[in-house]
Design a protein around this motif. Structure first.
Motif, PDB file in Angstrom:
ATOM      1  N   HIS A 148       1.097   4.514  -2.583  1.00  0.00           N
ATOM      2  CA  HIS A 148       1.089   5.964  -2.306  1.00  0.00           C
ATOM      3  C   HIS A 148       2.271   6.651  -3.000  1.00  0.00           C
ATOM      4  O   HIS A 148       2.137   7.762  -3.518  1.00  0.00           O
ATOM      5  N   ASP A 173      -6.604   7.134  -0.080  1.00  0.00           N
ATOM      6  CA  ASP A 173      -6.555   5.772  -0.618  1.00  0.00           C
ATOM      7  C   ASP A 173      -7.353   5.621  -1.912  1.00  0.00           C
ATOM      8  O   ASP A 173      -8.485   6.095  -2.023  1.00  0.00           O
ATOM      9  N   SER A 204       0.308   9.292   6.204  1.00  0.00           N
ATOM     10  CA  SER A 204      -1.050   8.755   6.105  1.00  0.00           C
ATOM     11  C   SER A 204      -1.591   8.496   7.505  1.00  0.00           C
ATOM     12  O   SER A 204      -0.999   8.913   8.507  1.00  0.00           O
ATOM     13  N   HIS A 222       0.830  -1.202   0.000  1.00  0.00           N
ATOM     14  CA  HIS A 222       0.000   0.000   0.000  1.00  0.00           C
ATOM     15  C   HIS A 222       0.872   1.263   0.000  1.00  0.00           C
ATOM     16  O   HIS A 222       0.546   2.269  -0.650  1.00  0.00           O
TER      17      HIS A 222
HETATM   18 ZN    ZN Z   1      -3.195   4.936   2.512  1.00  0.00          ZN
END
Ligand code: ZN
Ligand code: KG4
Length: 332
Positions: free
Chosen positions: A115, A301, A137, A111
């Motif tokens: 980003h 996200d 985040s 993840h």
């Molecule tokens: Zn995130």
């Protein structure tokens, strides 16, 4: 190469189709914020259940928006961590089922790498390599040296709370609801950032961050003065946000100098913060460092960033098997 990306690491169910790691053809994010709001934060079990219900319609809409069918897709990429394991599992299982049924290559993506790749989407002038990344985040606060796709070196990280977590916890403390970052951002616009002085932790040479002391300082202030209203609330929001931005900006400038980098990117949900975008760009510009920031919807996200990060792994020859499993604390 058209990659279908699936993201279900936390409280957004997302699917996207991205061509060659850069052109976004379809991009759908279904937010679960309303489902979690009554609890004041993300409830893992509720998140998993919503992902199960939403993932197929979200996938279908992303393909429809791209005017494509599964027959046009060349590969599948999904987030395999870090995140909530039950939530991740829904995306990983969906990706595996699709890859198996359509005989498509499959790849699992971090993840965080997603980003970091978001800045390359639909961007005619993305940052070159090497560059500095400040990734902020709800779960992470990291300074990273990016030498290429898949080539990352961690320079600094938070020793306790993530920046987004600090925003959300302070917002909850102030009764501003969930998620709090965006509310504090809005209130701070008309507040005085000098009204209250909050501490900036770890002023020394380290590139690490710490936000738990700041959170405690806000709590102590509220215990003494009560929860403010009107302009006083805006002043408190602005003073808190200033403390977070100062800490992030100071360390990012230090990291760019240390690594002698001329370009930087800001990514992750907190990169949607209007003051951070402004302050970081201005501070880096003083050192002739150019800052690249994705539009706000690509900072929070989404699955386009997962499809793009997956594309670069696929190009390098990486393939996941049907034994692909989520990893709740997958490192970058
Ligand atoms: Zn995130
Ligand atoms: O990247 P993200 O969408 O999810 C994670 O990977 O964690 O980041 C979510 C975080 C939340 O903590 C949220 O409050 C914060 O990003 N956030 C903001 C803003 N928009 C989202 N924080 C400050 N200002 C904003 N405008």
């Amino acid at each position: 190469m058209k990659v279908l990306g699936i993201e279900t690491s936390c409280d957004e169910t997302a699917a996207a189709v991205v061509e060659d790691g850069v052109r976004v053809l379809g991009d759908v994010v279904s937010s679960q914020v309303a489902a979690h709001r009554p609890y004041g934060g993300v409830v893992p079990e509720v998140a998993s259940r919503h992902h199960v219900i939403n993932v197929t319609p979200v996938l279908r809409t992303a393909l429809d928006d791209a005017k494509l069918t599964l027959a046009d897709i060349d590969a599948i990429a999904c987030t395999r961590g870090p995140g909530l394991v039950g939530a991740l599992l829904v995306g990983v299982q969906t990706a595996k089922a699709l890859a198996y049924a359509r005989k498509l290559p499959l790849v699992g993506v971090s993840h965080l790498e997603g980003h970091l790749t978001a800045v390359h989407l639909d961007n005619p002038e993305p940052p070159g390599f090497p560059h500095l990344a400040l990734l902020v985040s709800g779960g992470h606060t990291q300074l990273i040296r990016v030498d290429g796709f898949g080539q990352y070196r961690l320079l600094g990280t938070t020793r306790d709370d993530a920046a987004g977590e600090a925003f959300d916890k302070v917002a909850k403390l102030l009764g501003l609801g969930y998620p709090g970052g965006v509310v504090i951002d809005r209130l701070a616009k008309t507040g005085d950032p000098k009204a209250i002085h909050f501490p900036r932790a770890l002023p020394g040479r380290t590139l690490d961050f710490s936000f738990s002391g700041l959170k405690t300082a806000v709590r102590v202030w509220v215990e003494k003065h009560g929860i403010p209203t009107g302009q006083a609330m805006n002043d408190l929001a602005a003073s808190f946000q200033q403390a977070v931005c100062d800490a992030l900006v100071r360390k990012a400038v230090k990291a760019a100098r240390q690594e002698n980098l001329r370009e930087a990117q800001l990514g992750g949900g907190v990169a949607a913060n209007s003051q951070l975008r402004r302050d970081l760009a201005a501070a880096l510009a003083e050192d002739d460092v150019k800052l690249h920031v994705p539009p706000p919807k690509r900072c929070t996200d989404n699955a386009a960033m997962i499809a793009a990060a997956g594309y670069h792994r696929l190009v390098r020859g990486e393939r996941a098997g049907l034994d692909l499993n989520p990893q709740a604390s997958l490192p970058l």
